[in-house]
Design an enzyme around this catalytic site. Structure first.
Site, PDB file in Angstrom:
ATOM      1  N   SER A 224      40.338  33.072  30.416  1.00 12.74           N
ATOM      2  CA  SER A 224      41.659  33.301  29.821  1.00 12.74           C
ATOM      3  C   SER A 224      42.725  32.715  30.735  1.00 12.74           C
ATOM      4  O   SER A 224      42.515  32.584  31.943  1.00 12.74           O
ATOM      5  CB  SER A 224      41.904  34.799  29.645  1.00 12.74           C
ATOM      6  OG  SER A 224      43.243  35.065  29.274  1.00 12.74           O
TER       7      SER A 224
ATOM      8  N   TYR B 131      42.763  43.574  33.278  1.00 16.55           N
ATOM      9  CA  TYR B 131      42.234  42.469  32.472  1.00 16.55           C
ATOM     10  C   TYR B 131      42.346  41.153  33.233  1.00 16.55           C
ATOM     11  O   TYR B 131      41.398  40.363  33.284  1.00 16.55           O
ATOM     12  CB  TYR B 131      42.980  42.384  31.143  1.00 16.55           C
ATOM     13  CG  TYR B 131      42.513  41.242  30.269  1.00 16.55           C
ATOM     14  CD1 TYR B 131      41.255  41.263  29.686  1.00 16.55           C
ATOM     15  CD2 TYR B 131      43.337  40.141  30.027  1.00 16.55           C
ATOM     16  CE1 TYR B 131      40.818  40.211  28.891  1.00 16.55           C
ATOM     17  CE2 TYR B 131      42.907  39.090  29.239  1.00 16.55           C
ATOM     18  CZ  TYR B 131      41.648  39.132  28.668  1.00 16.55           C
ATOM     19  OH  TYR B 131      41.217  38.084  27.890  1.00 16.55           O
TER      20      TYR B 131
END
Length: 263
Positions: free
Chosen positions: A143, A156
Site C-alpha cells: 500500500s 495499518y
C-alpha cells in the site's frame, strides 16, 4: 507481456476486490488458478463463473492466512495437486483506521497476523519449489500507506511498512534464483476494504474522487506478471508524493496534515 497460458497462479484474498479481478484477468489469459480466501461460498461462485468461460484448472480452498497451521495444511494439499506454483499473489489483508491510543490490542494482532505473518507464511510455502525450479514470481499487495504514514492508520501503516521491508529483502535474497519479487503499492481502491477500515465513512467521503478502480489495479498487476518489476505504484501522483515525503518529510507532514486528518 509474457504469456500466462498454463501458468499456475495462487491468489490469496481472492473472494472479492482486486483479488477477484486479478483472477478474472489471469483466467482470460489461460492461467490455472488456486483461489484462497476465508469465504469459500464467494470463491465457489467465482470458480463457477470462470469455469463457464475458460478451459482452465481452478482450485478453490478456504483459508484464513492468519492461522499458520492452516496455511501449511492448505498449501501442502494445493501443491500436491498442482505440483508447483509459478506465481503467488499475496493479496489477503485488511485495515482498521483508528487513533493510536484507541486501537484495540486484538485488532493490532489481527492486522499483523493477516497482513504480515500470513503473507510471509504463504510465501515460505512456495519459495522452496521456486528456488528448485529456478523460476517464479512473488507479488505482494502492499500500500502507499507503507510509504506515507498518515494519522489514524498507525498500525495499518506499520504492517505495510513491514511488508515492504520483507519484500525488498526477499527480492535480493532470491535474485540469483531467477525469482521475481514485486510490491504493489496502491492508494485507496473502491472495494469493501473500507467497510471495516473506515466505519464512519469520513475518509471515503474525502478521497472518493481519487479512488482507484479494482479492475484498473488488477490489470496493472497482471500485465507485469513474470517480469522483473520492482514496484507498481498507483496512482502516479501519489507515488510522486511518497518520493517527496522521503526527501522532505517535515515539509510534507506540515502541509499534508490537514488533508490526512480528514480520516
Amino acid at each position: 507481456m509474457p504469456s500466462l497460458k498454463g501458468k499456475n497462479i495462487i491468489i490469496t484474498g481472492a473472494s472479492g476486490g482486486i483479488g477477484a479481478e486479478i483472477a478474472r484477468l489471469c483466467a482470460a489469459r489461460g492461467a490455472n488458478l488456486v483461489l484462497l480466501a476465508r469465504s469459500i461460498d464467494k470463491l465457489e461462485i467465482l470458480k463457477k463463473e470462470l469455469q463457464s468461460k475458460y478451459a482452465i484448472n481452478i482450485h478453490a480452498r478456504q483459508l484464513d492466512v492468519s492461522d499458520p497451521e492452516a496455511v501449511k495444511k492448505v498449501f501442502f494439499e494445493v501443491l500436491s495437486d498442482i505440483r508447483y506454483a509459478d506465481i503467488l499473489v499475496n493479496n489477503a489483508g485488511f485495515g482498521i483506521f483508528d487513533f493510536a491510543h484507541e486501537v484495540k490490542t486484538e485488532e493490532i494482532k489481527s492486522m499483523f497476523d493477516v497482513n504480515v505473518i500470513g503473507l510471509i507464511a504463504c510465501t515460505s510455502m512456495v519459495l522452496p519449489g521456486m528456488k528448485q525450479r529456478g523460476s517464479g514470481h512473488i507479488i505482494n499487495i502492499a500500500s502507499q500507506a507503507g510509504k506515507i504514514a498518515t494519522p489514524k492508520s498507525s498500525v495499518y501503516s506499520a504492517t505495510k511498512h513491514a511488508v515492504l521491508g520483507y519484500t525488498n529483502s526477499l527480492r535480493m535474497e532470491v535474485a540469483d534464483d531467477h525469482i521475481f519479487v514485486t510490491s504493489v503499492n496502491p492508494g485507496p481502491i473502491a472495494t469493501n476494504f473500507f467497510t471495516i477500515a473506515d466505519k464512519q465513512g469520513t475518509y471515503v467521503k474525502s478521497v472518493k474522487r481519487f479512488m482507484l478502480k479494482p479492475e484498473y489495479v488488477a490489470k496493472q498487476v497482471v500485465d507485469r506478471m513474470m517480469t522483473k518489476t520492482r514496484e507498481i505504484n498507483l496512482p502516479r501522483w501519489m507515488s510522486a508524493g511518497s518520493i517527496f515525503y522521503t526527501l522532505f518529510p517535515r515539509t510534507f507532514e506540515l502541509f499534508g496534515k490537514n488533508f490526512f486528518n480528514k480520516k
